[in-house]
Design an enzyme around this catalytic site. Structure first.
Site, PDB file in Angstrom:
ATOM      1  CE  LYS A  11     -92.938 -30.440 -29.864  1.00  0.00           C
ATOM      2  NZ  LYS A  11     -91.916 -29.784 -29.160  1.00  0.00           N
ATOM      3  CE1 TYR A  51     -89.042 -34.764 -29.038  1.00  0.00           C
ATOM      4  CE2 TYR A  51     -90.982 -35.190 -27.810  1.00  0.00           C
ATOM      5  CZ  TYR A  51     -90.140 -34.358 -28.774  1.00  0.00           C
ATOM      6  OH  TYR A  51     -90.976 -33.322 -29.328  1.00  0.00           O
ATOM      7  CG  ASN A 114     -91.415 -26.395 -28.948  1.00  0.00           C
ATOM      8  OD1 ASN A 114     -92.110 -27.319 -29.000  1.00  0.00           O
ATOM      9  ND2 ASN A 114     -90.127 -26.202 -28.833  1.00  0.00           N
ATOM     10  CG  HIS A 117     -91.198 -33.337 -33.453  1.00  0.00           C
ATOM     11  ND1 HIS A 117     -89.738 -33.265 -32.712  1.00  0.00           N
ATOM     12  CD2 HIS A 117     -91.061 -34.298 -34.524  1.00  0.00           C
ATOM     13  CE1 HIS A 117     -89.178 -34.302 -33.622  1.00  0.00           C
ATOM     14  NE2 HIS A 117     -89.634 -34.748 -34.360  1.00  0.00           N
ATOM     15  CD  GLU A 128     -88.337 -37.712 -35.602  1.00  0.00           C
ATOM     16  OE1 GLU A 128     -88.871 -36.729 -36.158  1.00  0.00           O
ATOM     17  OE2 GLU A 128     -87.388 -37.351 -34.784  1.00  0.00           O
TER      18      GLU A 128
HETATM   19  N1  UDP Z   1     -87.076 -28.880 -24.924  1.00  0.00           N
HETATM   20  C1  UDP Z   1     -87.482 -28.363 -23.582  1.00  0.00           C
HETATM   21  N2  UDP Z   1     -86.363 -27.388 -23.003  1.00  0.00           N
HETATM   22  C2  UDP Z   1     -85.267 -27.459 -23.730  1.00  0.00           C
HETATM   23  C3  UDP Z   1     -85.033 -27.538 -24.900  1.00  0.00           C
HETATM   24  C4  UDP Z   1     -85.818 -28.450 -25.698  1.00  0.00           C
HETATM   25  O1  UDP Z   1     -88.342 -28.615 -23.071  1.00  0.00           O
HETATM   26  O2  UDP Z   1     -84.379 -26.657 -23.041  1.00  0.00           O
HETATM   27  C5  UDP Z   1     -88.329 -29.670 -25.581  1.00  0.00           C
HETATM   28  C6  UDP Z   1     -89.005 -28.697 -26.531  1.00  0.00           C
HETATM   29  O3  UDP Z   1     -90.430 -29.128 -26.639  1.00  0.00           O
HETATM   30  C7  UDP Z   1     -88.176 -29.121 -27.814  1.00  0.00           C
HETATM   31  C8  UDP Z   1     -88.143 -30.677 -27.548  1.00  0.00           C
HETATM   32  O4  UDP Z   1     -87.721 -30.802 -26.209  1.00  0.00           O
HETATM   33  O5  UDP Z   1     -89.249 -28.928 -28.976  1.00  0.00           O
HETATM   34  C9  UDP Z   1     -86.991 -31.318 -28.407  1.00  0.00           C
HETATM   35  O6  UDP Z   1     -85.787 -30.450 -28.591  1.00  0.00           O
HETATM   36  P1  UDP Z   1     -84.880 -30.151 -29.751  1.00  0.00           P
HETATM   37  O7  UDP Z   1     -83.477 -29.586 -29.283  1.00  0.00           O
HETATM   38  O8  UDP Z   1     -84.775 -31.651 -30.549  1.00  0.00           O
HETATM   39  O9  UDP Z   1     -85.743 -29.097 -30.452  1.00  0.00           O
HETATM   40  P2  UDP Z   1     -86.652 -28.993 -31.882  1.00  0.00           P
HETATM   41  O10 UDP Z   1     -85.913 -30.144 -32.755  1.00  0.00           O
HETATM   42  O11 UDP Z   1     -88.246 -29.727 -31.430  1.00  0.00           O
HETATM   43  O12 UDP Z   1     -86.784 -27.557 -32.529  1.00  0.00           O
END
Ligand code: UDP
Length: 143
Positions: A11, A51, A114, A117, A128
């Site tokens: 990211k 997303y 974070n 992805h 994806e």
């Molecule tokens: N995210 C966020 N706030 C939250 C939860 C998720 O900004 O409370 C963002 C974060 O960048 C995350 C992405 O949305 O990686 C997608 O969320 P997901 O639950 O799919 O997590 P991932 O699969 O990336 O671990």
């Protein structure tokens, strides 16, 4: 165990921190092969489309703003159990909850920024990968 493909993104925060090589090194040490890769600066439409499952979530706009804040590196990883392996390397979504030694525990500070992805299921990996790559852009690594 099955050979799988998964979609990974470094990211904008990861690119800005200059840890592309560090993240790639973790993939390679885990036995995952990079079979397609590109750097791109997502448009708002691309980030929103990627997303789309989160579009009703309160963090959606901030997430899209973040994902277009700088370039990303998108790659297809291939290997045994690649989808779960990559998720294990990444660590939990919230870096504070991520296991020590994972990418997010080591390099991310907050749940919204974070670093990486990774697809979370075989079905999503397929969708994806096709979102970013044509079949012609995916290489066979037979050597
Ligand atoms: N995210 C966020 N706030 C939250 C939860 C998720 O900004 O409370 C963002 C974060 O960048 C995350 C992405 O949305 O990686 C997608 O969320 P997901 O639950 O799919 O997590 P991932 O699969 O990336 O671990």
């Amino acid at each position: 165990m099955a050979i799988e493909r998964t979609l990974s993104i470094i990211k904008p925060d990861g690119v800005a921190k200059n840890i592309i090589g560090e993240v790639y090194s973790r993939f390679e040490k885990a036995g995952l092969k990079i079979i397609a890769a590109k750097m791109l600066h997502l448009t708002r439409e691309q980030a929103e489309g990627f997303y789309a499952v989160h579009k009703e979530r309160p963090f959606f706009k901030d997430l899209v703003d973040f994902m277009i804040s700088g370039p990303v590196i998108v790659q297809v990883l291939e290997g045994e159990n690649a989808i779960q392996q990559n998720r294990d390397l990444m660590g939990a979504t919230d870096p504070k909850k991520a296991t020590a030694g994972t990418i997010r525990a080591d390099f991310a500070q907050t749940v919204d920024e974070n670093v990486v992805h990774g697809s979370d299921s075989a079905e999503n990996a397929k969708i994806e990968i096709a979102y970013f790559f044509t079949e012609n852009e995916i290489c066979k690594r037979t050597r």
